[in-house]
Structures are given as C-alpha cells and as structure tokens.
Scaffold this motif. Structure first.
Motif, PDB file in Angstrom:
ATOM      1  N   LYS A   1     192.985  24.902 -52.010  1.00 34.63           N
ATOM      2  CA  LYS A   1     192.255  26.144 -51.783  1.00 34.63           C
ATOM      3  C   LYS A   1     193.041  27.057 -50.856  1.00 34.63           C
ATOM      4  O   LYS A   1     193.133  28.273 -51.076  1.00 34.63           O
ATOM      5  CB  LYS A   1     190.879  25.847 -51.193  1.00 34.63           C
ATOM      6  CG  LYS A   1     189.970  27.043 -50.994  1.00 34.63           C
ATOM      7  CD  LYS A   1     188.591  26.599 -50.548  1.00 34.63           C
ATOM      8  CE  LYS A   1     187.641  27.777 -50.398  1.00 34.63           C
ATOM      9  NZ  LYS A   1     188.047  28.684 -49.311  1.00 34.63           N
ATOM     10  N   GLN A   2     193.627  26.484 -49.811  1.00 34.77           N
ATOM     11  CA  GLN A   2     194.436  27.283 -48.888  1.00 34.77           C
ATOM     12  C   GLN A   2     195.681  27.825 -49.572  1.00 34.77           C
ATOM     13  O   GLN A   2     196.094  28.954 -49.324  1.00 34.77           O
ATOM     14  CB  GLN A   2     194.800  26.427 -47.675  1.00 34.77           C
ATOM     15  CG  GLN A   2     193.610  26.115 -46.788  1.00 34.77           C
ATOM     16  CD  GLN A   2     193.928  25.116 -45.691  1.00 34.77           C
ATOM     17  OE1 GLN A   2     195.051  24.621 -45.585  1.00 34.77           O
ATOM     18  NE2 GLN A   2     192.935  24.793 -44.883  1.00 34.77           N
ATOM     19  N   GLN A   3     196.292  27.027 -50.450  1.00 31.51           N
ATOM     20  CA  GLN A   3     197.451  27.496 -51.198  1.00 31.51           C
ATOM     21  C   GLN A   3     197.099  28.717 -52.040  1.00 31.51           C
ATOM     22  O   GLN A   3     197.839  29.699 -52.094  1.00 31.51           O
ATOM     23  CB  GLN A   3     197.998  26.387 -52.097  1.00 31.51           C
ATOM     24  CG  GLN A   3     199.045  25.499 -51.450  1.00 31.51           C
ATOM     25  CD  GLN A   3     199.734  24.635 -52.474  1.00 31.51           C
ATOM     26  OE1 GLN A   3     199.132  24.188 -53.452  1.00 31.51           O
ATOM     27  NE2 GLN A   3     201.014  24.374 -52.267  1.00 31.51           N
ATOM     28  N   GLN A   4     195.966  28.648 -52.717  1.00 31.20           N
ATOM     29  CA  GLN A   4     195.524  29.769 -53.555  1.00 31.20           C
ATOM     30  C   GLN A   4     195.277  31.015 -52.706  1.00 31.20           C
ATOM     31  O   GLN A   4     195.665  32.124 -53.094  1.00 31.20           O
ATOM     32  CB  GLN A   4     194.262  29.389 -54.326  1.00 31.20           C
ATOM     33  CG  GLN A   4     194.475  28.294 -55.358  1.00 31.20           C
ATOM     34  CD  GLN A   4     193.180  27.845 -55.998  1.00 31.20           C
ATOM     35  OE1 GLN A   4     192.090  28.319 -55.659  1.00 31.20           O
ATOM     36  NE2 GLN A   4     193.273  26.896 -56.921  1.00 31.20           N
ATOM     37  N   ASP A   5     194.657  30.831 -51.551  1.00 33.20           N
ATOM     38  CA  ASP A   5     194.418  31.965 -50.661  1.00 33.20           C
ATOM     39  C   ASP A   5     195.736  32.579 -50.196  1.00 33.20           C
ATOM     40  O   ASP A   5     195.888  33.803 -50.159  1.00 33.20           O
ATOM     41  CB  ASP A   5     193.589  31.520 -49.451  1.00 33.20           C
ATOM     42  CG  ASP A   5     192.167  31.134 -49.836  1.00 33.20           C
ATOM     43  OD1 ASP A   5     191.722  31.527 -50.929  1.00 33.20           O
ATOM     44  OD2 ASP A   5     191.511  30.438 -49.036  1.00 33.20           O
ATOM     45  N   TRP A   6     196.697  31.726 -49.819  1.00 28.35           N
ATOM     46  CA  TRP A   6     197.999  32.225 -49.373  1.00 28.35           C
ATOM     47  C   TRP A   6     198.689  33.006 -50.489  1.00 28.35           C
ATOM     48  O   TRP A   6     199.244  34.074 -50.260  1.00 28.35           O
ATOM     49  CB  TRP A   6     198.889  31.067 -48.932  1.00 28.35           C
ATOM     50  CG  TRP A   6     198.413  30.369 -47.705  1.00 28.35           C
ATOM     51  CD1 TRP A   6     197.598  30.867 -46.729  1.00 28.35           C
ATOM     52  CD2 TRP A   6     198.697  29.022 -47.326  1.00 28.35           C
ATOM     53  NE1 TRP A   6     197.360  29.919 -45.760  1.00 28.35           N
ATOM     54  CE2 TRP A   6     198.020  28.780 -46.091  1.00 28.35           C
ATOM     55  CE3 TRP A   6     199.452  27.995 -47.888  1.00 28.35           C
ATOM     56  CZ2 TRP A   6     198.092  27.554 -45.435  1.00 28.35           C
ATOM     57  CZ3 TRP A   6     199.527  26.779 -47.224  1.00 28.35           C
ATOM     58  CH2 TRP A   6     198.858  26.558 -46.022  1.00 28.35           C
TER      59      TRP A   6
ATOM     60  N   ALA B   1     183.910  27.719 -41.486  1.00 25.15           N
ATOM     61  CA  ALA B   1     184.268  29.121 -41.262  1.00 25.15           C
ATOM     62  C   ALA B   1     185.751  29.374 -41.513  1.00 25.15           C
ATOM     63  O   ALA B   1     186.155  30.495 -41.830  1.00 25.15           O
ATOM     64  CB  ALA B   1     183.905  29.530 -39.839  1.00 25.15           C
ATOM     65  N   SER B   2     186.574  28.315 -41.390  1.00 25.17           N
ATOM     66  CA  SER B   2     188.009  28.433 -41.632  1.00 25.17           C
ATOM     67  C   SER B   2     188.383  28.198 -43.084  1.00 25.17           C
ATOM     68  O   SER B   2     189.561  28.252 -43.429  1.00 25.17           O
ATOM     69  CB  SER B   2     188.770  27.443 -40.745  1.00 25.17           C
ATOM     70  OG  SER B   2     188.561  27.732 -39.377  1.00 25.17           O
ATOM     71  N   GLY B   3     187.364  27.906 -43.937  1.00 26.65           N
ATOM     72  CA  GLY B   3     187.632  27.800 -45.369  1.00 26.65           C
ATOM     73  C   GLY B   3     187.324  26.474 -46.016  1.00 26.65           C
ATOM     74  O   GLY B   3     187.413  26.350 -47.242  1.00 26.65           O
TER      75      GLY B   3
ATOM     76  N   ILE C   1     194.941  23.127 -42.873  1.00 28.96           N
ATOM     77  CA  ILE C   1     194.305  23.828 -41.761  1.00 28.96           C
ATOM     78  C   ILE C   1     192.844  23.412 -41.658  1.00 28.96           C
ATOM     79  O   ILE C   1     192.053  23.626 -42.584  1.00 28.96           O
ATOM     80  CB  ILE C   1     194.414  25.364 -41.951  1.00 28.96           C
ATOM     81  CG1 ILE C   1     195.881  25.780 -41.961  1.00 28.96           C
ATOM     82  CG2 ILE C   1     193.666  26.080 -40.836  1.00 28.96           C
ATOM     83  CD1 ILE C   1     196.084  27.248 -42.260  1.00 28.96           C
ATOM     84  N   ILE C   2     192.495  22.783 -40.557  1.00 29.36           N
ATOM     85  CA  ILE C   2     191.132  22.336 -40.338  1.00 29.36           C
ATOM     86  C   ILE C   2     190.321  23.364 -39.563  1.00 29.36           C
ATOM     87  O   ILE C   2     189.126  23.552 -39.809  1.00 29.36           O
ATOM     88  CB  ILE C   2     191.141  21.004 -39.553  1.00 29.36           C
ATOM     89  CG1 ILE C   2     191.917  19.940 -40.325  1.00 29.36           C
ATOM     90  CG2 ILE C   2     189.734  20.533 -39.276  1.00 29.36           C
ATOM     91  CD1 ILE C   2     191.373  19.659 -41.709  1.00 29.36           C
ATOM     92  N   LYS C   3     190.995  24.063 -38.651  1.00 29.29           N
ATOM     93  CA  LYS C   3     190.298  25.092 -37.868  1.00 29.29           C
ATOM     94  C   LYS C   3     191.297  26.148 -37.449  1.00 29.29           C
ATOM     95  O   LYS C   3     192.374  25.836 -36.952  1.00 29.29           O
ATOM     96  CB  LYS C   3     189.629  24.472 -36.633  1.00 29.29           C
ATOM     97  CG  LYS C   3     188.882  25.488 -35.789  1.00 29.29           C
ATOM     98  CD  LYS C   3     188.162  24.819 -34.620  1.00 29.29           C
ATOM     99  CE  LYS C   3     189.125  24.280 -33.593  1.00 29.29           C
ATOM    100  NZ  LYS C   3     188.428  23.785 -32.370  1.00 29.29           N
ATOM    101  N   GLN C   4     190.935  27.396 -37.643  1.00 27.37           N
ATOM    102  CA  GLN C   4     191.759  28.499 -37.215  1.00 27.37           C
ATOM    103  C   GLN C   4     191.187  29.073 -35.927  1.00 27.37           C
ATOM    104  O   GLN C   4     189.979  29.267 -35.794  1.00 27.37           O
ATOM    105  CB  GLN C   4     191.831  29.595 -38.271  1.00 27.37           C
ATOM    106  CG  GLN C   4     192.579  29.154 -39.529  1.00 27.37           C
ATOM    107  CD  GLN C   4     192.624  30.252 -40.581  1.00 27.37           C
ATOM    108  OE1 GLN C   4     191.706  31.065 -40.658  1.00 27.37           O
ATOM    109  NE2 GLN C   4     193.687  30.280 -41.362  1.00 27.37           N
ATOM    110  N   ILE C   5     192.069  29.322 -34.968  1.00 23.57           N
ATOM    111  CA  ILE C   5     191.628  29.859 -33.677  1.00 23.57           C
ATOM    112  C   ILE C   5     192.089  31.298 -33.542  1.00 23.57           C
ATOM    113  O   ILE C   5     193.249  31.612 -33.778  1.00 23.57           O
ATOM    114  CB  ILE C   5     192.225  29.026 -32.522  1.00 23.57           C
ATOM    115  CG1 ILE C   5     191.737  27.581 -32.654  1.00 23.57           C
ATOM    116  CG2 ILE C   5     191.806  29.594 -31.188  1.00 23.57           C
ATOM    117  CD1 ILE C   5     192.315  26.639 -31.622  1.00 23.57           C
TER     118      ILE C   5
END
Length: 257
Positions: free
Chosen positions: A137-142, A88-90, A253-257
């Motif tokens: 993937k997170q870099q691209q999203d950012w 769910a966090s990506g 980032i493994i999990k976003q709260i």
C-alpha cells in the motif's frame, strides 16, 4: 488469537529481563574496594534482585498468569493509542492490531522461526501478511505521488520520476529495547566471519526510526515508562534498497511523526 497465551508466556520466560527492577528506586552502588571472603551488602542485594527477577519471570511465564493478567483484548487496549497512530499513518486497523500485539512478543516469535518450530506459525503468517500488505500500500502511495510530481515537472524522466527510498533509520544495539533484547546474535554483529563479512540475517522483528531527538551525548534515547531514557552503547544504522527478485529491502512505515 489461539497462540497468544503461549507466545506471551514464552516471551516472559526467555526474553524479559529485570522484571524485579520496576521499582523507581535506583540500584545500589557498587563498592570501590572489597576485601576478605565475606560477601558485601551490595553483592547480597544484587543476588537477591536477580533471584526475585527470576522468580517473577517464572511466575509470569505461565499460561494461567497470562490468561489472567495479559489477555489479548487487554493488550490491544493498552496499545490502542499506538494502533490509532498507525492507522492514521496508512495501516489498516486489523493490520495495525496484529503488528502492535506481535511486536511485543517478537523475541519468542523470532526464536520459534530460528528453531524451526511450527507452534507459532499462524502468528508468523499474520504478521508477515500485515507487513506485506502495508508495504505494498505504501509503495502504491509513493508511486502515485511520484507520478504527480513528475507530471508537474513536465518530464517523466525528471528528478522525481524514480521512487524515493526512505531515509536512514537507527536504533540501539544494546540496553533497553536494543536489538540484542530480541535476538542475542546481534551482539556478534561487529565480529567478522572467516571471509571478513560483518552482518546478520535475523528472524526477529526490528524497529528503528529517523528521529533526531533520539540522539544525545549520553547515548541513544529510547522512550520507556513515559519518558526518554539514554542508552549507552553502539547505534545501528539501516539503509533501504530497491525491491528486486530476491524480495523487498525497504522498511515498513508503522508511524509517521
């Protein structure tokens, strides 16, 4: 998958402490005064506790015990909730499963790297691939989010044009789930070398977070056995930096709260 049984067995043998302490009853209190040469009841109880812990480590540190009690499918089922949160966090499902399974044997995995062994090479590459793919993937999203915000600002050089680094992250140095649990060299983090530098390059996976509720007057709070438990001792802060020719210097980032 082929390396899992040996990994889990080595984790139990080398990096799992206090297996006999799973009982809910508190440990016996240490007596204030002792005299003579007779061992106190408390000393005998503590020795018995250590012996039982050692016996349980040796029992669980066998391939037969792991195959019977901790096969990989059963471990993944246990981590299913955490895996779903990571997805769910990506994270991709496959990468989330790889991460959550291997983080539970991070001590054995890191030791193999430090010792130059190749017996867990497949697991090491699988973990690296999972983390690298997730980070990219997170870099691209950012970058996409920053581009949108920069466009809203109407200036490609505006305050949102540059990538935003993750916040400061923290974790405990000692005690339950502490950094020393996976790599004993962390205990020397505050000892300077001959040049006065204090630091460590560790091959062992590190988990940290920015949760405010982990801080308390009693110590850094970790989640164990369904509740938060305060751990006394130093707290280590991790500061992210931009990627460069030497590699990436930012957490995944493994999990976003």
């Amino acid at each position: 998958k082929e390396e899992w049984v040996a990994l889990r067995a080595e984790q139990y043998l080398r990096f799992t402490e206090g297996l006999a302490e799973s009982s809910k009853s508190p440990p016996p209190a240490r007596p204030r005064v002792s005299s003579g040469t007779e061992p106190s009841t408390t000393s005998l109880q503590e020795r018995s506790l250590r012996e039982r812990s050692s016996q349980r480590r040796e029992e669980r540190g066998t391939k037969e015990w792991v195959e019977r009690h901790k096969p990989l499918p059963k471990v993944l089922q246990r981590f299913d909730s955490a895996i779903q949160e990571s997805v769910a966090s990506g994270m991709e499902r496959e990468h989330a499963e790889t991460y959550h399974a291997l983080q539970s044997v991070k001590g054995a995995l890191g030791a193999a790297m430090r010792e130059g062994r190749k017996d867990f090479a497949c697991s090491t590459y699988a973990l690296c691939d999972a983390l690298h793919a997730t980070f990219r993937k997170q870099q691209q999203d950012w970058q996409q989010k920053q581009a949108v915000r920069a466009a809203v600002e109407g200036d490609s050089d505006g305050p949102f044009a540059d990538s935003v680094l993750p916040p400061l992250l923290y974790t405990n140095l000692e005690g339950k789930y502490g950094l020393q649990e996976g790599d004993a060299r962390w205990r020397n983090l505050r000892a300077p070398d001959e040049a006065g530098f204090r630091g460590l390059l560790s091959e062992t996976l590190v988990r940290a977070n920015d949760r405010v509720d982990c801080f308390s007057e009693e110590g850094y709070r970790v989640y164990a056995d369904g509740a938060f438990v305060a751990v006394d001792g130093p707290i280590v802060c991790f500061e992210a930096a931009e990627s460069n020719l030497q590699g990436d210097h930012s957490p995944v980032i493994i999990k976003q709260i």
